[in-house]
Write a protein that holds these residues in place. Structure first.
Motif, PDB file in Angstrom:
ATOM      1  N   PRO A  33       0.810  -1.143   0.005  1.00 19.21           N
ATOM      2  CA  PRO A  33      -0.311  -0.074   0.033  1.00 19.21           C
ATOM      3  C   PRO A  33       0.936   1.224   0.133  1.00 19.21           C
ATOM      4  CG  PRO A  33      -0.046  -0.975   2.170  1.00 19.21           C
ATOM      5  CD  PRO A  33       0.820  -1.855   1.102  1.00 19.21           C
ATOM      6  N   VAL A  34       1.499   1.663  -1.040  1.00 22.93           N
ATOM      7  CA  VAL A  34       2.154   2.793  -1.317  1.00 22.93           C
ATOM      8  C   VAL A  34       1.521   3.961  -1.145  1.00 22.93           C
ATOM      9  CG1 VAL A  34       4.025   3.865  -2.807  1.00 22.93           C
ATOM     10  CG2 VAL A  34       4.042   1.555  -2.718  1.00 22.93           C
ATOM     11  N   THR A  35       1.884   4.925  -0.426  1.00 23.47           N
ATOM     12  CA  THR A  35       1.156   6.290  -0.115  1.00 23.47           C
ATOM     13  C   THR A  35       2.338   7.387  -0.493  1.00 23.47           C
ATOM     14  OG1 THR A  35       1.295   6.292   1.965  1.00 23.47           O
ATOM     15  CG2 THR A  35      -0.734   5.447   1.127  1.00 23.47           C
ATOM     16  N   VAL A  36       1.797   8.531  -0.633  1.00 23.22           N
ATOM     17  CA  VAL A  36       2.884   9.635  -0.779  1.00 23.22           C
ATOM     18  C   VAL A  36       3.656   9.862   0.486  1.00 23.22           C
ATOM     19  CG1 VAL A  36       3.005  12.096  -1.194  1.00 23.22           C
ATOM     20  CG2 VAL A  36       1.615  10.750  -2.357  1.00 23.22           C
ATOM     21  N   SER A  37       2.707   9.633   1.833  1.00 18.24           N
ATOM     22  CA  SER A  37       3.632   9.842   3.182  1.00 18.24           C
ATOM     23  C   SER A  37       4.375   8.737   3.373  1.00 18.24           C
ATOM     24  CB  SER A  37       2.644   9.961   4.181  1.00 18.24           C
ATOM     25  OG  SER A  37       1.613   9.149   3.867  1.00 18.24           O
ATOM     26  N   ASP A  38       4.330   7.511   2.691  1.00 21.10           N
ATOM     27  CA  ASP A  38       4.946   6.113   2.991  1.00 21.10           C
ATOM     28  C   ASP A  38       5.333   5.693   1.531  1.00 21.10           C
ATOM     29  OD1 ASP A  38       6.612   4.173   3.724  1.00 21.10           O
ATOM     30  OD2 ASP A  38       4.907   3.164   4.727  1.00 21.10           O
ATOM     31  N   MET A  39       6.301   5.995   0.945  1.00 20.74           N
ATOM     32  CA  MET A  39       6.445   5.485  -0.477  1.00 20.74           C
ATOM     33  C   MET A  39       7.230   4.094  -0.389  1.00 20.74           C
ATOM     34  SD  MET A  39       5.512   7.376  -2.634  1.00 20.74           S
ATOM     35  CE  MET A  39       6.019   6.827  -4.263  1.00 20.74           C
ATOM     36  N   GLN A  40       7.373   3.598   0.881  1.00 14.73           N
ATOM     37  CA  GLN A  40       8.146   2.089   0.868  1.00 14.73           C
ATOM     38  C   GLN A  40       9.446   2.049   0.202  1.00 14.73           C
ATOM     39  OE1 GLN A  40       5.543  -0.799   1.524  1.00 14.73           O
ATOM     40  NE2 GLN A  40       3.838   0.408   2.431  1.00 14.73           N
ATOM     41  N   GLY A  41      10.107   3.212   0.106  1.00 14.08           N
ATOM     42  CA  GLY A  41      11.224   3.016  -0.528  1.00 14.08           C
ATOM     43  C   GLY A  41      11.327   3.082  -2.090  1.00 14.08           C
ATOM     44  N   LEU A  42      10.150   3.381  -2.805  1.00 15.14           N
ATOM     45  CA  LEU A  42       9.987   3.245  -4.213  1.00 15.14           C
ATOM     46  C   LEU A  42       9.954   4.743  -4.732  1.00 15.14           C
ATOM     47  CD1 LEU A  42       6.765   0.931  -4.838  1.00 15.14           C
ATOM     48  CD2 LEU A  42       9.062   0.345  -4.676  1.00 15.14           C
ATOM     49  N   SER A  43      10.364   4.841  -5.927  1.00 12.79           N
ATOM     50  CA  SER A  43      10.463   6.015  -6.390  1.00 12.79           C
ATOM     51  C   SER A  43       9.542   6.145  -7.669  1.00 12.79           C
ATOM     52  CB  SER A  43      11.966   6.535  -6.753  1.00 12.79           C
ATOM     53  OG  SER A  43      12.430   5.757  -7.838  1.00 12.79           O
ATOM     54  N   THR A  44       9.144   7.338  -8.306  1.00 16.48           N
ATOM     55  CA  THR A  44       8.171   7.195  -9.379  1.00 16.48           C
ATOM     56  C   THR A  44       8.970   8.164 -10.605  1.00 16.48           C
ATOM     57  OG1 THR A  44       7.221   9.197  -8.415  1.00 16.48           O
ATOM     58  CG2 THR A  44       6.115   7.029  -8.128  1.00 16.48           C
ATOM     59  N   ASP A  45       8.629   7.643 -11.728  1.00 17.50           N
ATOM     60  CA  ASP A  45       9.207   8.558 -12.912  1.00 17.50           C
ATOM     61  C   ASP A  45       8.619   9.822 -12.768  1.00 17.50           C
ATOM     62  OD1 ASP A  45      10.425   6.063 -13.612  1.00 17.50           O
ATOM     63  OD2 ASP A  45       9.406   5.688 -15.175  1.00 17.50           O
ATOM     64  N   TYR A  46       7.255   9.866 -12.569  1.00 17.85           N
ATOM     65  CA  TYR A  46       6.661  11.187 -12.570  1.00 17.85           C
ATOM     66  C   TYR A  46       6.013  11.048 -11.252  1.00 17.85           C
ATOM     67  CZ  TYR A  46       6.454  11.691 -17.647  1.00 17.85           C
ATOM     68  OH  TYR A  46       6.624  11.791 -18.742  1.00 17.85           O
ATOM     69  N   PRO A  47       5.884  12.331 -10.674  1.00 19.02           N
ATOM     70  CA  PRO A  47       5.492  12.570  -9.096  1.00 19.02           C
ATOM     71  C   PRO A  47       4.198  12.008  -8.709  1.00 19.02           C
ATOM     72  CG  PRO A  47       6.244  14.634  -9.931  1.00 19.02           C
ATOM     73  CD  PRO A  47       6.276  13.634 -11.007  1.00 19.02           C
ATOM     74  N   GLN A  48       4.223  11.135  -7.803  1.00 19.83           N
ATOM     75  CA  GLN A  48       3.008  10.750  -7.177  1.00 19.83           C
ATOM     76  C   GLN A  48       2.000   9.545  -7.982  1.00 19.83           C
ATOM     77  OE1 GLN A  48       1.039  14.347  -5.870  1.00 19.83           O
ATOM     78  NE2 GLN A  48       2.733  14.428  -4.150  1.00 19.83           N
ATOM     79  N   GLN A  49       2.663   9.173  -9.080  1.00 12.73           N
ATOM     80  CA  GLN A  49       1.836   8.270  -9.827  1.00 12.73           C
ATOM     81  C   GLN A  49       2.809   7.407 -10.575  1.00 12.73           C
ATOM     82  OE1 GLN A  49      -0.489  10.980 -12.391  1.00 12.73           O
ATOM     83  NE2 GLN A  49       0.886  10.817 -13.985  1.00 12.73           N
ATOM     84  N   PHE A  50       2.415   6.054 -10.818  1.00 12.06           N
ATOM     85  CA  PHE A  50       2.822   5.008 -11.874  1.00 12.06           C
ATOM     86  C   PHE A  50       2.321   4.782 -13.045  1.00 12.06           C
ATOM     87  CE2 PHE A  50       4.202   4.425  -7.355  1.00 12.06           C
ATOM     88  CZ  PHE A  50       5.617   4.168  -7.319  1.00 12.06           C
ATOM     89  N   GLU A  51       3.048   4.322 -13.910  1.00 15.88           N
ATOM     90  CA  GLU A  51       2.384   3.274 -15.042  1.00 15.88           C
ATOM     91  C   GLU A  51       2.301   2.086 -14.402  1.00 15.88           C
ATOM     92  OE1 GLU A  51       0.660   4.251 -17.559  1.00 15.88           O
ATOM     93  OE2 GLU A  51       1.193   6.239 -17.382  1.00 15.88           O
ATOM     94  N   LEU A  52       1.399   1.152 -14.713  1.00 13.26           N
ATOM     95  CA  LEU A  52       1.062  -0.190 -14.356  1.00 13.26           C
ATOM     96  C   LEU A  52       2.582  -0.891 -14.295  1.00 13.26           C
ATOM     97  CD1 LEU A  52      -0.686  -2.329 -12.915  1.00 13.26           C
ATOM     98  CD2 LEU A  52      -1.273  -2.947 -15.312  1.00 13.26           C
ATOM     99  N   ALA A  53       2.761  -0.890 -15.701  1.00 10.44           N
ATOM    100  CA  ALA A  53       4.144  -1.962 -15.935  1.00 10.44           C
ATOM    101  C   ALA A  53       5.502  -1.305 -14.643  1.00 10.44           C
ATOM    102  CB  ALA A  53       4.643  -1.708 -17.162  1.00 10.44           C
ATOM    103  N   GLU A  54       5.543  -0.041 -14.722  1.00  6.55           N
ATOM    104  CA  GLU A  54       6.597   0.602 -13.897  1.00  6.55           C
ATOM    105  C   GLU A  54       6.374   0.046 -12.430  1.00  6.55           C
ATOM    106  OE1 GLU A  54       5.973   4.768 -13.655  1.00  6.55           O
ATOM    107  OE2 GLU A  54       7.405   5.123 -12.324  1.00  6.55           O
ATOM    108  N   PHE A  55       5.022   0.276 -12.155  1.00  8.12           N
ATOM    109  CA  PHE A  55       4.797  -0.110 -10.439  1.00  8.12           C
ATOM    110  C   PHE A  55       5.091  -1.523 -10.032  1.00  8.12           C
ATOM    111  CE2 PHE A  55       1.720  -1.097  -7.168  1.00  8.12           C
ATOM    112  CZ  PHE A  55       2.250  -0.333  -6.255  1.00  8.12           C
ATOM    113  N   GLU A  56       4.596  -2.337 -11.081  1.00  8.07           N
ATOM    114  CA  GLU A  56       4.761  -3.937 -10.868  1.00  8.07           C
ATOM    115  C   GLU A  56       6.094  -4.311 -10.846  1.00  8.07           C
ATOM    116  OE1 GLU A  56       2.070  -5.672 -13.593  1.00  8.07           O
ATOM    117  OE2 GLU A  56       0.567  -5.814 -12.076  1.00  8.07           O
TER     118      GLU A  56
END
Lengths: 330, 383, 682
Positions: free
Chosen positions: C26-49
């Motif tokens: 359950p990644v949230t902006v306040s807890d990104m669980q160590g993940l970074s995004t290509d664009y702020p605060q959102q992922f493409e599905l493939a990118e996320f998986e």
């Protein structure tokens, strides 16, 4: 009786015809017309620069370029023949669509107000007349003066505030959101009543004051009549006595002023409704005036007047029925 | 009545006889005045109304400040009540404490903080803004104010621009009462003409006019006014708007009075003295004006007085919804329009003080109307 | 049962094939669980998986079938995974993964008044601004690319994206919008100028189902901003509207006749209106009977919610069952099932409703001077009232230099006049009284200085000090001597009278009362008239005012970089900047209108050139600075107070609401703050 009714009906028709002319003149009064604003609205945000030709085209499209007389007959003809009150420019739909069920809600407010008015003012007026000169009578007189003097938009604002802060009354509308589009049911009716009391009380305020005075005055006159004194001498119980003669006669002036009351209620309705955030005809009328959406304004003014004229008619018939002498005097 | 000499009033009988004599020989107006004088509430109402009218006429003098004069140090300030005593003792001259306005850091609400150590004394006739009394007498004296020319006294508080509510109310009184007067006058003239013609001519003319009157009577009046005000060109100046408003109010205020005049005229049309005047070749306007009207002037005046409140309430209502007068004109309606918010009810309720003026003025007119009606009715003496 | 066994084995296979893939965190902006995004605060599905090493399984609003049944014309729903695009946008919620249900209750003034706030809540476009208001991020479009000279822009759409009625959304829907509606004179009489470039149309081609290419006649390096901040959506359902056009349907004429449309324009107008404005009455409002006959209430949408009921009192919307976003655990968005939009024109009733806690969200038309009241009642109504910085709230006065009266025209055209009147204003007092001391006294030019690099606070700090002596001296120098009554005389001997016509929707009446006082002190005869906003616009658009006064909206960098209308004259009819006679002179090459001064002529050139250089580039900064200088040198606008904050309120039950970076129409209200991931904590 039938002849009397017919005469009144014809009178009503003539009055409405004249009223429609006056209303149309008012609709025509504002300088300029809707075409300008419609044009800018239509092309706003599109980067199209509006030219006088565009405005003229819209004017033709909306039929605003015709001479006044032609437009009057178009307008009144549409109303009488097709029930078509013209175009509501600001809503981009027909006036009938905009007015629609607001007529019923307006009538609901009207009748609630009338009922409150009579239920309160008749007994109190009688009481004041019977207890003439007592402290209660003076108190009621002061109250009724206040009722006449307090501008009711002010009363509306203050009641709105306190009803909202203290009783958490629902405001701003005639229905709670869950009932707004629901089919009619007992619960919805109750919801309507819960919303109606505030505007009705505000609107009834001055009508009550006025009617108490009328009732008190007429009742006092009636109480001084010989027939009452005679009945009292015969030992008729006081309560029965009151109802048997004077009260019944004293109702007459109340009945005869129904049209007047309706007139006053409609007169005050737009401002009260605007303050209370009620979306009914009065508030719509005010908004239409501010927007210069004159077909809507004209239709509402005509409708409200029709209701008044109709209530006058009813009151005439009722009076004639209550007191046949009136027919002769007519 | 002035020829009554004191020495004749030695016996009760004589006094009673004199009184009767005075009564029977008194003119219609004197009689009305006597009867009216006995109506205590109506007399009080007249006094109040008179005061209001004086206030309006001498607004420049009564109001300590101009209607748009601002006091930047006292925004949304509550009424300052002049006092005689504070924690530092008493004084024979009333005074107020100096104030500063601060802003609450969280809610940003401006709060006025009095300084209990500073005293500013209230004085009569201080020098202040230059004004022209009645429009031509220049003066800088005002009825009351503070002795410190830099401080301002706001007995009814200020609005959000720091304008003095009392001063604004005083100026508004002038506007609203004068609109009432002008409106009533216009409707009186109209009623006279319309009712006069209908009542004098009778017959077909009367019928047609009656229809017309009926039309004006059945249309709800405020919506009608609103329609006419909405039609006012937006580029008109405030002065033009003011006069147009009086015209609009007057234009539709006549039906009740016109009906009264008509029915009275109809009822005396056949009286001998009217017929005589007609046979003598008097013109209709003279017959109406000179012979017929005086017989019921009392009623006309009552009706005029009674129609005042409607004018005032109509002005207030129209201005309230933004279809009447607009700032910077100040009228009761304009002031109430500015007070028309929940914020005002909760945080600056003193902006509603002008409402009291509306209520009092309407009450006063109503009471005076009642008093006059009783006084003008010759039978009211019978009780 | 071979059929069932195939299904079973398929399922088994899927499980077997990806044993390593866990449920998504359950990644949230306040807890990104160590993940970074290509664009702020959102992922493409493939990118996320890939980044989270998980496989997203999708779930839906349990009430979605009921909601769907309220959308007239929609059939039964398929599985959520089929309804979502093959490549849904994975949105990172601000604080927590939300729960479904509830209703957003919002207040507008009327059908076409004050509705943008709620429109923005459901809004989608090809791209979007992130809440930093700096980064453009994908939305309906998955990605985009430019050619080297900024004349070709190619969007990549999402495979399997569907309209709210379940029909596929493709590149054809974009070409349809441009070529078959906007640029089709049978449908839209006059092609909207904002979608013409240097007066010429662009070319929009569908390269394949998910690729669409815009070719512009001139370089448009900043045009992407338009998709990011604009109310207008550049796609229309071809499958739906196309059937009324002869080009796509041989039986179109019969269909139009059957549905009671006189012509193509009539049919499109019924569902779309005549421009990209979205606050037009829906078919439900226009003609409910026709809607019943046609069987569809409103045209299909890509937005998060779709209108299902509308009357003169309000609108109701339900969640779009085909919406293209999911949260980080695979819940289809939006969380909130319904929107209930009520029309409340009366400001006091709005305040009472808010104080009662009846309103879920409101920011538009909330005024600073109501803030103390709302803040004090916060606890009682269980809501939060906060202040946000604004863009474009700076009120201005702009004297009409093409006035119908030649004498006034000449006076107003002299910059000294505006300079003097500017110095006549006591901005500190205005700020204190009207803006609760929260603004900053500044001039304003053709851009909001915080959004562009080429306009500094110093540039805007000229003539802002209250200096009546200097102001009077300037007016005297102009030869406007005072008469015996203290009123200045025009050269023709008439008193110098100025009427401020204003609408309170644009500027506060208190401001004008103060201004009238200051200017009277300078010897002007000032009259103030309040009118409705429609009347103000009509008067300003038809050159009937002495001065324009409104708030300076529409001039953020992203806006003017791609559409110089608002930096020019006469501006948009909705926010008129006046001086239409200048524009007419330029359009007609001097045949009509009033000839502008040389630097104003240059302004028109510079402004159109400005849009052809990327914002922030050297050339853009140079041109921008030049434009601002011309505005300021002429003192076209007298700015009053800038950087005014304004309140917004939301019920405390509404979660995942970040503090607003800015409250601005120019970034389309809530659009940067992703209202789809709001939820109600019930």
């Amino acid at each position: 009786m039938l002849r009397f009714v017919l005469e009144r009906l014809v009178g009503m028709a003539i009055t409405m015809l004249l009223v429609s002319m006056m209303v149309f003149v008012i609709m025509e009064l504002p300088p300029g017309d809707y075409a300008d604003r419609y044009a800018f609205r239509k092309y706003s945000g599109t980067g199209v620069s509006v030219t006088e030709a565009d405005v003229q085209a819209i004017r033709v499209e909306l039929g605003l370029d015709q001479p006044m007389v032609v437009r009057y007959f178009d307008w009144i003809g549409g109303i009488v023949l097709h029930g078509d009150f013209g175009q509501a420019f600001a809503f981009e739909t027909s006036v009938v669509n905009v007015i629609g069920d607001k007529v019923w809600l307006t009538l609901a407010i009207l009748f609630t107000t009338l009922i409150i008015t009579y239920v309160i003012s008749i007994p109190i007026g009688i009481y004041a007349a019977v207890k003439r000169g007592s402290a209660a009578d003076y108190g009621l007189t002061i109250f009724s003066y206040l009722g006449l003097a307090l501008p009711n938009f002010l009363l509306a604002l203050i009641l709105l505030y306190f009803a909202n802060r203290w009783f958490e009354a629902d405001i701003g509308g005639l229905f709670s959101s869950q009932y707004k589009d629901a089919p009619w049911s007992l619960a919805k009716l109750w919801d309507l009543v819960a919303h109606l009391w505030l505007p009705a009380v505000v609107l009834a305020w001055s009508a009550v004051a006025y009617q108490i005075q009328t009732m008190r005055a007429t009742m006092s006159d009636e109480l001084n009549r010989l027939s009452v004194t005679a009945a009292r001498a015969r030992g008729v119980p006081e309560g029965k006595l009151l109802w048997k003669y004077p009260a019944r006669l004293a109702i007459n002036p109340v009945v005869s002023t129904i049209g007047f009351d309706v007139n006053r209620i409609f007169s005050e309705l737009p401002i009260v409704a605007a303050v209370l955030g009620l979306t009914e005809l009065g508030e719509l009328l005010l908004r239409a005036y501010l927007d210069l959406d004159m077909y809507v304004a004209g239709a509402i003014l005509l409708l409200l007047t029709f209701i008044i004229v109709f209530m006058n008619f009813i009151s005439d018939i009722l009076l004639a029925w209550l007191d046949p002498r009136i027919k002769l005097g007519a | 009545m002035s020829d009554v000499t004191p020495d004749k009033l030695n016996t009760a009988d004589e006094r009673e006889r004199q009184k009767r004599l005075k009564y029977y020989s008194a003119s219609q107006w004197t009689l009305i005045w006597w009867r009216f004088r006995r109506h205590r509430t109506a007399m009080i109402a007249s006094a109040i109304l008179g005061l209001m009218a004086l206030m309006g006429v001498f607004a420049e003098f009564v109001a300590p400040y101009g209607p748009t004069t601002r006091d930047a140090r006292y925004l949304d300030g509550p009424p300052q009540i002049p006092m005689f005593c504070d924690q530092n003792g008493c004084s024979w001259q009333p005074f107020v404490h100096g104030v500063t306005t601060q802003r609450d850091p969280v809610t940003l609400r401006s709060v006025s903080v009095p300084d209990p150590e500073s005293r500013i004394y209230v004085v009569l006739f201080p020098a202040g803004e230059d004004v022209e009394l009645l429009g031509f007498i220049p003066t800088n004296r005002h009825l009351f104010g503070l002795d410190d020319p830099d401080a301002k006294l706001h007995i009814w508080g200020t609005d959000s621009l720091g304008r003095d509510v009392f001063s604004r109310t005083v100026y508004a009184t002038r506007t609203s009462l004068s609109i009432g007067v002008l409106g009533v006058l216009i409707s009186f003239v109209l009623a006279l003409m319309i009712g006069g013609v209908a009542g004098y001519a009778g017959g077909m003319t009367d019928n047609v006019i009656q229809r017309g009157t009926e039309v004006v009577r059945v249309v709800p009046i405020i919506p009608l006014y609103m329609g006419l005000s909405a039609a006012m060109p937006k580029e008109w100046s405030t002065t033009q708007v003011y006069f147009t408003m009086t015209l609009i109010l007057g234009l539709f205020g006549w039906p009740t009075l016109a009906r009264r005049i008509r029915s009275q005229l109809l009822s005396i049309r056949g009286e001998d003295y009217v017929v005589a005047a007609r046979l003598a070749g008097a013109r209709p306007s003279r017959i109406i004006g000179h012979h017929m009207l005086p017989s019921f002037t009392g009623f006309i005046i009552v009706d005029l007085v009674i129609s005042f409140p409607y004018m005032i309430l109509a002005e207030t209502a129209l201005s309230f919804v933004g279809l009447g007068l607009r700032p910077p004109t100040v009228s009761w309606g304009v002031l109430l329009q500015e007070a028309q918010s929940v914020r005002v009810i909760e945080q600056t309720p003193w902006l509603f003080i002008p409402a009291a003026f509306v209520v009092v003025a309407v009450l006063a007119f109503t009471v005076i109307g009642d008093g006059l009606r009783d006084a003008a009715d010759p039978y009211s003496e019978a009780r | 049962m071979p059929f069932k066994s195939v299904l079973l084995s398929g399922a088994a296979l899927a499980v077997l094939a990806s044993p390593a893939l866990a449920n998504c965190p359950p990644v949230t902006v306040s807890d990104m669980q160590g993940l970074s995004t290509d664009y702020p605060q959102q992922f493409e599905l493939a990118e996320f998986e890939e980044k989270a090493a998980c496989a997203l399984t999708f779930s839906q609003n349990p009430a979605i079938a009921d909601l769907n049944s309220r959308i007239t014309g929609n059939g039964d729903l398929g599985d959520v995974a089929e309804r979502l695009p093959a490549e849904p946008l994975v949105v990172v919620p601000y604080d927590t993964i939300g729960s479904y249900g509830g209703t957003i209750t919002g207040l507008s003034r009327g059908t076409e008044s004050g509705t943008s706030d709620l429109l923005s809540i459901r809004h989608v476009n090809l791209v979007r601004y992130s809440d930093d208001l700096q980064t453009i991020v994908p939305n309906v479009a998955k990605s985009w690319s430019w050619n080297d000279d900024f004349t070709e822009l190619t969007f990549e759409l999402r495979e399997g994206h569907k309209w709210s009625d379940g029909a596929p959304f493709t590149a054809e829907d974009i070409t349809f919008w441009y070529h078959d509606v906007l640029m089709n004179p049978n449908v839209i009489e006059k092609a909207p100028g904002r979608w013409l470039f240097d007066g010429k149309p662009a070319t929009v081609e569908a390269l394949d189902a998910t690729t669409v290419k815009f070719t512009f006649p001139v370089a448009q390096p900043n045009i992407l901003n338009r998709w990011a901040i604009d109310y207008g959506q550049t796609f229309l359902p071809k499958h739906f509207l196309g059937k009324y056009l002869d080009k796509y349907n041989a039986d179109a004429a019969a269909l139009r006749a059957e549905h009671g449309f006189a012509n193509e324009a009539d049919a499109v107008n019924f569902f779309y209106g005549n421009s990209d404005w979205k606050d037009v009455p829906s078919p439900l409002m226009k003609d409910g009977e026709k809607v019943n006959a046609i069987g569809v209430a409103v045209k299909p949408t890509l937005e998060s919610h779709i209108v299902v009921e509308e009357n003169t009192e309000g609108r109701r919307l339900v969640a779009n069952p085909y919406f293209h976003m999911v949260d980080t655990v695979g819940n289809q968005l939006p969380y909130i099932s319904e929107i209930n939009e009520e029309y409340v024109p009366e400001r006091e009733v709005v305040n009472l409703r808010i104080m009662n806690g009846d309103v879920t969200w409101k920011q538009q038309a909330m005024q600073l001077n109501d803030f103390p009241l709302l803040k004090e009642n916060e606890a009682k109504g269980n809501y939060t009232a906060a202040l946000a910085p604004t863009l474009g709230q700076t009120p201005f006065y702009s004297f009409n230099r093409t006035h119908k009266d030649p004498v006034l025209r000449e006076i107003f055209a002299d910059p000294r006049f505006s300079q003097a009147l500017s110095m006549g204003l006591n901005r500190d007092e205005i700020n204190e009284i009207v803006y609760l001391g929260q603004g900053k006294p500044l001039q304003t030019a053709a851009a909001e200085h915080v959004t562009v690099p080429f306009l500094s606070e110093d540039d805007l700090s000229v003539f802002i000090d209250h200096d009546p002596a200097k102001a009077n001296a300037l007016l005297d120098e102009m030869g406007l001597a005072r008469g015996s009554n203290g009123i200045r005389q025009r050269p023709d001997g008439k008193p110098l009278a100025v009427r401020i016509v204003f609408a309170s929707q644009g500027t506060a009446s208190q401001l004008h009362e103060l201004t009238a006082g200051y200017w009277s002190d300078l010897g002007l005869q000032v009259d103030v008239r309040e009118v409705t906003s429609d009347e103000y616009r009509a008067a300003a658009n038809s050159n009937d005012v002495d001065l324009m006064t409104w708030k300076n909206d529409g001039v953020s960098g992203p806006n003017i970089s791609q559409d110089a209308t608002d930096a020019l004259f006469p501006g948009d009819p909705f926010n008129p900047k006046g001086h239409a006679e200048w524009a007419r002179w330029i359009e007609t090459n001097g045949a009509q209108g009033i000839e502008p001064p040389a630097d104003i002529k240059r302004l028109f050139e510079a402004a159109s050139e400005f849009t052809q250089h990327p914002l922030g580039s050297e050339k853009s900064n140079e041109l921008g600075a030049e434009i601002m200088k011309i505005h300021l040198d002429n003192m076209i606008k007298i700015g009053v107070v800038s950087e005014i904050p304004e309140p917004y309120v939301y019920t405390n039950a509404l979660k995942n609401v970040p503090p607003l970076t800015a409250k601005a129409y120019d970034y389309y209200w809530t659009y940067p703050y992703r209202p789809q991931q709001w939820f109600l904590d019930q």
